[in-house]
Design a protein around this motif. Structure first.
Motif, PDB file in Angstrom:
ATOM      1  N   ARG A   1       0.835  -1.206   0.000  1.00 50.90           N
ATOM      2  CA  ARG A   1       0.000   0.000   0.000  1.00 50.90           C
ATOM      3  C   ARG A   1       0.874   1.262   0.000  1.00 50.90           C
ATOM      4  NH1 ARG A   1      -2.921  -3.164   3.774  1.00 50.90           N
ATOM      5  NH2 ARG A   1      -1.911  -2.050   5.503  1.00 50.90           N
ATOM      6  N   GLU A   2       1.930   1.222   0.801  1.00 48.10           N
ATOM      7  CA  GLU A   2       2.852   2.366   0.841  1.00 48.10           C
ATOM      8  C   GLU A   2       3.530   2.564  -0.517  1.00 48.10           C
ATOM      9  OE1 GLU A   2       5.038   5.499   2.786  1.00 48.10           O
ATOM     10  OE2 GLU A   2       3.224   4.380   3.291  1.00 48.10           O
ATOM     11  N   LEU A   3       3.927   1.442  -1.125  1.00 45.84           N
ATOM     12  CA  LEU A   3       4.581   1.525  -2.430  1.00 45.84           C
ATOM     13  C   LEU A   3       3.632   2.072  -3.484  1.00 45.84           C
ATOM     14  CD1 LEU A   3       7.031   0.923  -4.222  1.00 45.84           C
ATOM     15  CD2 LEU A   3       6.159  -1.400  -4.517  1.00 45.84           C
ATOM     16  N   TYR A   4       2.407   1.642  -3.467  1.00 40.98           N
ATOM     17  CA  TYR A   4       1.416   2.148  -4.417  1.00 40.98           C
ATOM     18  C   TYR A   4       1.230   3.650  -4.238  1.00 40.98           C
ATOM     19  CZ  TYR A   4      -2.972   2.600  -6.998  1.00 40.98           C
ATOM     20  OH  TYR A   4      -3.945   2.999  -7.876  1.00 40.98           O
ATOM     21  N   SER A   5       1.126   4.069  -2.984  1.00 42.07           N
ATOM     22  CA  SER A   5       0.925   5.500  -2.714  1.00 42.07           C
ATOM     23  C   SER A   5       2.114   6.329  -3.176  1.00 42.07           C
ATOM     24  CB  SER A   5       0.693   5.704  -1.221  1.00 42.07           C
ATOM     25  OG  SER A   5       0.596   7.082  -0.912  1.00 42.07           O
ATOM     26  N   ILE A   6       3.324   5.828  -2.929  1.00 41.88           N
ATOM     27  CA  ILE A   6       4.520   6.590  -3.325  1.00 41.88           C
ATOM     28  C   ILE A   6       4.731   6.530  -4.830  1.00 41.88           C
ATOM     29  CG2 ILE A   6       7.024   6.709  -3.090  1.00 41.88           C
ATOM     30  CD1 ILE A   6       6.726   5.643  -0.258  1.00 41.88           C
ATOM     31  N   ALA A   7       4.561   5.331  -5.415  1.00 40.40           N
ATOM     32  CA  ALA A   7       4.836   5.169  -6.846  1.00 40.40           C
ATOM     33  C   ALA A   7       3.891   6.003  -7.701  1.00 40.40           C
ATOM     34  CB  ALA A   7       4.740   3.694  -7.234  1.00 40.40           C
ATOM     35  N   THR A   8       2.652   6.110  -7.298  1.00 38.32           N
ATOM     36  CA  THR A   8       1.695   6.885  -8.098  1.00 38.32           C
ATOM     37  C   THR A   8       1.933   8.387  -7.992  1.00 38.32           C
ATOM     38  OG1 THR A   8       0.134   6.717  -6.248  1.00 38.32           O
ATOM     39  CG2 THR A   8      -0.109   5.151  -8.074  1.00 38.32           C
ATOM     40  N   ARG A   9       2.855   8.789  -7.153  1.00 38.25           N
ATOM     41  CA  ARG A   9       3.238  10.203  -7.068  1.00 38.25           C
ATOM     42  C   ARG A   9       4.509  10.500  -7.855  1.00 38.25           C
ATOM     43  NH1 ARG A   9       3.701  11.790  -0.950  1.00 38.25           N
ATOM     44  NH2 ARG A   9       4.240  13.770  -1.964  1.00 38.25           N
ATOM     45  N   CYS A  10       4.953   9.537  -8.646  1.00 35.88           N
ATOM     46  CA  CYS A  10       6.241   9.682  -9.334  1.00 35.88           C
ATOM     47  C   CYS A  10       6.229  10.786 -10.372  1.00 35.88           C
ATOM     48  CB  CYS A  10       6.652   8.359  -9.987  1.00 35.88           C
ATOM     49  SG  CYS A  10       5.560   7.835 -11.326  1.00 35.88           S
ATOM     50  N   TYR A  11       5.047  11.205 -10.828  1.00 34.81           N
ATOM     51  CA  TYR A  11       4.984  12.249 -11.854  1.00 34.81           C
ATOM     52  C   TYR A  11       4.954  13.643 -11.254  1.00 34.81           C
ATOM     53  CZ  TYR A  11       3.690   8.109 -14.497  1.00 34.81           C
ATOM     54  OH  TYR A  11       3.680   6.867 -15.054  1.00 34.81           O
ATOM     55  N   GLU A  12       5.060  13.731  -9.937  1.00 26.48           N
ATOM     56  CA  GLU A  12       5.124  15.039  -9.305  1.00 26.48           C
ATOM     57  C   GLU A  12       6.531  15.618  -9.467  1.00 26.48           C
ATOM     58  OE1 GLU A  12       3.972  14.582  -5.274  1.00 26.48           O
ATOM     59  OE2 GLU A  12       1.958  13.820  -5.730  1.00 26.48           O
ATOM     60  N   THR A  13       6.655  16.898  -9.151  1.00 26.98           N
ATOM     61  CA  THR A  13       7.942  17.560  -9.327  1.00 26.98           C
ATOM     62  C   THR A  13       8.991  16.979  -8.397  1.00 26.98           C
ATOM     63  OG1 THR A  13       6.775  19.589  -9.948  1.00 26.98           O
ATOM     64  CG2 THR A  13       9.111  19.787  -9.359  1.00 26.98           C
ATOM     65  N   LYS A  14       8.646  16.795  -7.126  1.00 25.08           N
ATOM     66  CA  LYS A  14       9.578  16.229  -6.155  1.00 25.08           C
ATOM     67  C   LYS A  14       8.893  15.072  -5.436  1.00 25.08           C
ATOM     68  CE  LYS A  14      12.238  20.452  -5.358  1.00 25.08           C
ATOM     69  NZ  LYS A  14      12.712  21.429  -4.328  1.00 25.08           N
ATOM     70  N   PRO A  15       8.791  13.937  -6.075  1.00 23.25           N
ATOM     71  CA  PRO A  15       8.091  12.803  -5.467  1.00 23.25           C
ATOM     72  C   PRO A  15       8.980  12.110  -4.440  1.00 23.25           C
ATOM     73  CG  PRO A  15       8.957  12.158  -7.578  1.00 23.25           C
ATOM     74  CD  PRO A  15       9.308  13.619  -7.409  1.00 23.25           C
ATOM     75  N   PRO A  16       8.370  11.394  -3.498  1.00 24.76           N
ATOM     76  CA  PRO A  16       9.173  10.606  -2.551  1.00 24.76           C
ATOM     77  C   PRO A  16       9.814   9.416  -3.260  1.00 24.76           C
ATOM     78  CG  PRO A  16       6.820  10.212  -2.226  1.00 24.76           C
ATOM     79  CD  PRO A  16       6.938  11.340  -3.218  1.00 24.76           C
ATOM     80  N   SER A  17      10.853   8.905  -2.649  1.00 23.04           N
ATOM     81  CA  SER A  17      11.583   7.791  -3.246  1.00 23.04           C
ATOM     82  C   SER A  17      10.937   6.463  -2.879  1.00 23.04           C
ATOM     83  CB  SER A  17      13.036   7.814  -2.775  1.00 23.04           C
ATOM     84  OG  SER A  17      13.731   6.673  -3.241  1.00 23.04           O
TER      85      SER A  17
END
Length: 1384
Positions: free
Chosen positions: A569-585
């Motif tokens: 769930r954490e990975l899904y939440s972080i990965a789907t933010r990858c198109y943001e300017t400064k996404p989490p790793s």
């Protein structure tokens, strides 16, 4: 039986049952793990164990000195230490007695080691020594003090401060009359001085550079220890030292673990003290010993609630645990007895305890009361043998004073906790069986562990980027937990599982991050063990899970499952933010999943679950990508289509490319996230939408521009094309099976055509501007001497070719991805380049002609004379017979213009190769329909007319000659071309070519004019010819002798070629224009020299050479002419050469002028042209022109013929210019000198004086051989190129059956050179009878043969033409022969 840790384990039916019944196992483990332990209960049991550790710790001891009153020693310690330091204070400024730089940092490390118990020297292990050093260290680490010490680096400063602090520590708590502490001060100071010496000796450089300092430190230490020896001596005579055991204070301040419990449970010291005071009567060492005895009973009876064989997966594992547990509990029992030997006297030992004591020895247990130091050492060693290591690897440093008692070496770890399936608890009676052991040690331990984790993580950052920097459990808490595990018999693997269980809960609650989870797993997977200790068993238990209990295995599985779900769930939440300017790793989450969860043998990994997550993540990434794309659309695309422009699409595409590059760079090392590629999903989602939107926007922008009658800038279209192509390439790489939404090239090709049209409109302006700004001077780099050919052309030709290259590169750099379009673009550009070069040639030739046709100074003077004065000057010149002709004064600018044309040809040839003309033609032919189905739309035709020569012209000047030139015009009196002027000649030869473009039949009028210096020019005669494309359908050249309306006739050679939209044609036409301009300019230059050539190589020169001056012998011979006389001897070789010297000197003078400016290639071209003029002049001197009519020219006698051929040889050597020393030829190459005309003239020597009959027979033989060769060639070849030439009814002579002037054969320097070489070889391989016919013109008796031969040629030409037309008709598919003109 053992199982390797590197392979997946095969568990028994109990473990498989737990796996198959996942929900039940999860509920059972949760109920066992989640037994609700009140915090207060957990606190009480933790406090019990901490207090027990205080009771069992080794007692502190001290030495007490008892002295006699008579020998009482009174001394001032302060004054004594000052006296000892006088050796240092007297030499304060000496560098040799100061500590080196960096010494203070090393000293701080050693002081810290002493306080932490790391110092190897035994004398530093005493508690009082540690306290003295600790007090000094607190002062030493103060920034101001340390800074001052680093600056001064004096020994006395450090020693005095230590002395002061040691005095305070040792004096504290002592009675005023007790002065024994004073002697301990000297000993502690000596130990400090010894530590200074040890730090100095650690570095060889320090001890080597400061030997005096090392020596003085040793002296100081010896003095201090010598004083200590005096004290011992005093004790022998006046007193004694006794070591006494300090009594327990029962003060919480002296109980480190109790303080840790207070910190973990947030209890104040007063509360801790109260709880201990209330319960210390119950929490005794005797109760602890009783707990161990009861535990031993249960263990020996294999009774509940201890572990039994059912709690293990393998029977072997249970036996190993039980064996190790018996030994360990026995050691604990003995350790308690050793801590308080009095207990052994009051305790009734069981069988197991008795056996253990017997194995050690009763003296070890009971004899320690008489030797406390030995007892203390045995106790410490026994405790270390059973204690576990510190809880976390990052905190494994020795504790303070109680570290000797705490876990220094892990024991065989066992447990008394029930398995997870055991839901019951001890009976009420059992609960009171143990004092220090709770009813459910596992549950209590977990509760305390959870509380400890809360307390420690509140004071530390658990979200640091580096997991190694995260401390979940502090050093002090680790000691408490180790003590709990020791007393409650928690196995090592159970500690790890429970620790992960608590960390899992903290992670799910959000109290710790993924980094904290990694820190927890790092300890669980790779515990940091001390290699000096026996750590085999804990390490084996950790990785050999066959020794684990079933409950731990089940709990571990449940932990991994829940962490897997949470991390996904954490990975899904972080990965789907990858198109943001400064996404989490996502790196840390993936690391935990792949390295810590999936790699664990206990985790039941299901490929379908991972695939389901991958599909879900891919879907989520595409949705997020679509959202990101819509944000870009809202940002760049206006809502009103009227406001759209190309840069909307460009900016939108650039943002997408930047996003793609950012994603690609971010996930460069690991492009996939559990099978989902963010870049691929982005492109899958965005590219089709972008392509569709871009198509609609571009079409709308173009449509709106048309409605508004506005033109979109071409550069905008080019920029858009580059951006779209880049995205299309990305689209094709990502979606190879999906076509792009639209054809970019078809949509934007109009911008390229507009660019070409603009270029065509401006090309003439560019050329005119370049010519206007050019002064046509060589581009000298330094000085006036020009030696390199690349300096001999001017800037205009550079400018125009720079413009051409920029225009072509503008399209080349687009990387147009449509070969047919590109080929058509290059074809159009070839036409534009041809137009520009044609205009440049026209402008340059106009300037060149104006410079060359200027009046000489003599002509300017003559122009100002009266008619009578001109007649007198002509008579005077004729009387004086002027032989000396001054060289023409050429302008350097004129030669630079010729260099420019030659440079332009080389540059055009370079462009022709770079454009890949043949490749463009191949592409166009491949995409066009077959020739049979192709409609012929040829409407423009190019007629090439060569004005060759004229003969028997009317004389218009008073000297009996004319200065003829020819003007070609159309039927509307529009001038089409004009030849140069041939002075004083009735049989002129021009050899000038002109191209005429027409769309249908055209009547050409040729007028021969006589040039006059004064007044109007006279008309010599007129003739006309009709240029009808239907008459030239075979595209073969024809020669026409056209009779003038006065007298004489004009020879024209005419050929036709259909103008077509073909890149080879345009390049060929451009080359033709350049070559014609070069040829005309060269001819103009040589014309300035031809007059003197004709003068020196004339019949008048021959007669002058053969004639003798009048002497007396000549008169005498005249009167004696009837007598027999000897034949008159001809001129000698020297005289013949002397007669040619004026011409050679004239050449040298002019060549010297030309060589200053012309390039070598241009120079050789002028020389070759002059050589041709020489050959033509000699040819006309020997034979008349070719015709079917008799000539009035008289043949030369043998003597004259020999002179002419001698002249030819001398001129050949002159033009070849062989260096006598090196043998290298510096002039015209041999292959140019040995031209077909040269060989024709050479053959004249064989036929010139032959009888007429012999010449006629030889001519017939040659004609027959030529006809046979042509017939064989027609039978062998199917193409028209090998056929004989076609002539009209008015044609007299035919040319060879080839297209010598075809534009297609002149499309580059290579083809031009090849054609020229073939022409030379053909002329040499097929000798013609033309020279024989020219000789026969001077034989009146051969007049009939000349006419017959002319009619024969006409018949052969007509037959060849008819055959050619039939073949062409068959090749074209049987259509009408004359209706359409075939294209080649």
């Amino acid at each position: 039986m053992s199982t390797s840790s590197n392979h997946r384990k095969t568990y028994s039916r109990r473990v498989e049952s737990l796996r198959s019944n996942t929900d039940q196992a999860r509920d059972d483990s949760r109920s066992a793990r989640r037994r609700n332990i009140p915090t207060e209960d957990a606190y009480i049991y933790a406090l019990r164990v901490a207090y027990l550790a205080y009771l069992l710790q080794p007692r502190q001891k001290r030495k007490q000195h008892t002295s006699t009153p008579s020998q009482q020693i009174n001394r001032n310690a302060t004054s004594s230490i000052q006296d000892l330091l006088k050796d240092f204070s007297l030499i304060r400024d000496s560098k040799s007695t100061k500590f080196p730089h960096g010494f203070m940092d090393e000293l701080e490390k050693r002081l810290t080691g002493v306080m932490m118990g790391k110092e190897r020297k035994q004398e530093y292990q005493d508690a009082s020594v540690k306290r003295s050093f600790a007090a000094y260290l607190n002062v030493f680490i103060e920034p101001s003090f340390k800074k001052r010490m680093e600056k001064d680096r004096r020994v006395e400063d450090l020693v005095l401060i230590f002395y002061s602090n040691a005095t305070k520590v040792l004096q504290a708590g002592k009675r005023p009359e007790d002065e024994s502490w004073k002697y301990m001060v000297d000993r502690h100071v000596a130990l400090f001085v010894r530590l200074l010496s040890l730090v100095m000796k650690e570095s060889d450089a320090w001890s080597r550079d400061r030997p005096e300092l090392t020596s003085r430190l040793a002296t100081l230490e010896s003095k201090l220890l010598a004083h200590d020896e005096d004290l011992a001596a005093e004790g022998t005579t006046n007193g004694t030292f006794t070591e006494i055991v300090l009594p327990l204070t029962y003060d919480v301040k002296d109980m480190p673990l109790v303080q840790v419990v207070g910190r973990v449970f947030f209890k104040r010291t007063a509360q801790l003290q109260t709880d201990i005071d209330v319960n210390k009567s119950l929490w005794t060492a005797d109760a602890a010993l009783e707990d161990v005895k009861n535990y031993q009973k249960l263990l020996s009876l294999n009774s509940k609630p201890l572990l039994n064989s059912d709690d293990f997966d393998l029977e072997e594992a249970y036996e190993i645990w039980k064996k190790a547990e018996i030994a360990t509990v026995s050691q604990i029992f003995l350790a308690i007895l050793q801590s308080n030997p009095q207990l052994a006297k009051n305790t009734k030992l069981g069988h197991a305890s008795s056996a253990s004591i017997a194995s050690i020895g009763i003296n070890t247990v009971l004899g320690h009361q008489h030797s406390p130091s030995v007892a203390s050492m045995s106790l410490a060693s026994t405790i270390r043998s059973v204690r576990s290591d510190s809880f976390t690897g990052t905190n494994r440093v020795p504790l303070d004073d109680y570290s000797a008692y705490l876990a220094d070496q892990p024991a065989d770890m066992t447990t008394i906790s029930p398995v997870s399936s055991r839901t019951g608890s001890l009976s009420e009676a059992d609960e009171h069986t143990f004092v220090f052991l709770p009813s459910d040690p596992r549950a209590y331990y977990r509760a305390i562990l959870a509380q400890a984790l809360i307390a420690d993580t509140n004071n530390t950052d658990t979200t640091a980027d580096d997991p190694a920097a995260i401390t979940l459990i502090s050093k002090e808490t680790s000691g408490l937990l180790s003590e709990l595990c020791l007393r409650w018999r928690i196995p090592y693997f159970s500690r790890i599982v429970l620790f992960l269980d608590v960390c899992r809960d903290r992670f799910l609650e959000g109290a710790i991050g993924v980094e904290g989870l990694v820190a927890a797993f790092d300890y669980a997977k790779e515990p940091i063990l001390d290699p000096k200790k026996d750590n085999t068993l804990p390490h084996t238990d950790l990785f050999d899970r066959s020794r684990w209990t079933v409950a731990d295995i089940a709990l571990n599985q449940q932990i991994l499952r829940s962490l897997n779900d949470a991390l996904l769930r954490e990975l899904y939440s972080i990965a789907t933010r990858c198109y943001e300017t400064k996404p989490p790793s996502v790196g840390m989450v993936i690391y935990v999943l792949e390295s810590l969860i999936f790699s664990d043998d206990c985790f039941p990994r299901d490929a379908s679950d991972i695939q389901e997550f991958t599909n879900s993540l891919q879907h989520g990434l595409r949705e997020k990508a679509a959202v990101a794309y819509q944000d870009y659309v809202r940002k760049h695309v206006p809502s009103d289509p009227q406001d759209w422009h190309f840069y909307v699409v460009i900016d939108l595409g650039r943002d997408l490319m930047n996003l793609s590059q950012r994603i690609q760079k971010r996930y460069r090392k690991n492009p996939e996230i559990l099978g989902a590629n963010p870049l691929v999903e982005l492109l899958h989602s965005v590219l089709p939408s972008y392509a569709s939107d871009a198509r609609d926007i571009v079409k709308q922008v173009i449509h709106i521009a048309k409605i508004r009658e506005e033109e979109i800038p071409v550069d905008d279209g080019f920029t858009l094309y580059k951006e779209l192509v880049e995205i299309r390439n990305l689209h094709s790489d990502t979606l190879p099976k999906t076509a792009f939404a639209f054809d970019i090239e078809d949509l934007l090709a109009g911008f390229v055509w507009r660019w070409i049209e603009l270029t065509e409109q401006n090309i003439k302006t560019w050329v005119e501007g370049a010519v206007k700004q050019d002064d046509f001077k060589v581009r000298a780099r330094s000085g006036d001497v020009i030696t390199e050919d690349d300096q001999r052309h001017s800037v205009s030709v550079l400018d125009i070719f720079t413009s051409f290259n920029e225009t072509i590169n503008k399209i080349v750099h687009l990387d147009w991805d449509n070969d047919l379009h590109y080929a058509k673009f290059m074809t159009a550009l070839a036409r534009v380049v041809g137009l520009g070069l044609a205009h440049y040639c026209e402008l340059v030739e106009q300037r060149f002609t104006k410079e060359m046709d200027r009046l000489t100074p003599e002509q300017e003077v003559a122009a100002n004379q009266t008619r009578q004065e001109r007649w007198m000057q002509i008579a005077k010149d004729a009387w004086n017979s002027k032989d000396k002709i001054e060289p023409f004064q050429f302008f350097p600018e004129s030669f630079v213009k010729l260099n420019n044309i030659e440079f332009a040809m080389r540059q055009l040839d370079k462009i022709e190769h770079e454009v890949n003309v043949d490749g463009c033609v191949e592409v166009i032919e491949r995409n066009n329909p077959p020739p049979i189905l192709r409609q012929r739309k040829t409407t423009n035709y190019v007629f090439t007319i060569k004005i060759v020569e004229a003969e028997d012209l009317k004389a218009c000047d008073i000297n009996g000659l004319s200065d003829p030139y020819v003007v070609l015009g159309d039927e509307y009196q529009k001038r089409l071309a004009k030849t140069r002027i041939i002075h004083a000649n009735l049989n002129p030869r021009w050899d000038e070519t002109v191209d005429i473009l027409t769309q249908g039949p055209l009547n050409i009028v040729a007028t021969v004019w006589d040039w006059d210096q004064l007044g109007e020019h006279d008309c010599v005669g007129r003739t006309s010819i009709k240029l009808d494309p239907s008459h030239f359908s075979d595209f073969l050249p024809r020669e026409y002798w056209l009779d003038l309306d006065t007298q004489g006739r004009l020879l024209l050679r005419v050929s036709m070629e259909g103008e077509r939209d073909d890149i080879q044609f345009y390049f060929g036409k451009a080359f033709r224009n350049l070559k014609r301009t070069e040829r005309e300019m060269t001819r103009t230059i040589t014309d300035k020299l031809s007059a003197y050539i004709n003068h020196c190589l004339s019949r008048r020169a021959l007669k002058s050479l053969l004639s003798k001056p009048i002497t007396m012998s000549t008169v005498s011979n005249y009167f004696n002419r009837n007598k027999l006389q000897a034949p008159i001897a001809g001129p000698s070789g020297a005289e013949i050469a002397e007669a040619l010297k004026p011409l050679l000197a004239y050449f040298d003078d002019n060549f010297a002028i030309m060589n200053q400016t012309l390039t070598r290639e241009a120079m050789l071209m002028v020389m070759a042209r002059l050589w041709k003029e020489v050959l033509v002049t000699i040819e006309s001197l020997v034979v008349p022109p070719l015709s079917d009519k008799p000539s009035q020219q008289k043949p030369l006698n043998q003597q004259e013929l020999d002179i002419v051929f001698r002249w030819l040889d001398l001129l050949y050597d002159f033009f070849h210019a062989v260096d006598e020393e090196t043998g290298a030829a510096n002039g015209v190459p041999v292959d140019v000198l040995r031209s077909p005309k040269y060989f024709d003239i050479k053959t004249l020597n064989f036929f010139y004086n032959e009888p007429t009959d012999s010449l006629i027979r030889e001519s017939e033989r040659m004609a027959s051989a030529t006809a046979s060769r042509q017939q064989i060639s027609r039978n062998r070849l199917s193409a028209p190129a090998g056929l004989a030439s076609l002539h009209s009814a008015t044609s007299l002579m035919s040319t060879a059956g080839r297209r010598t002037k075809s534009i297609m054969l002149s499309r580059n320097l290579g083809t031009m050179k090849k054609v020229k070489e073939e022409k030379r070889k053909e002329a040499q391989a097929e000798p013609s009878d033309d020279m024989i016919l020219r000789i026969l013109r001077m034989r009146p008796e051969a007049q009939r043969y000349l006419k017959d031969r002319s009619r024969q040629k006409e018949r052969l030409a007509a037959a060849a033409a008819a055959e050619l037309i039939v073949k062409q008709s068959l090749l074209a598919g049987g259509g009408r022969m004359a209706a359409n003109i075939p294209r080649r």
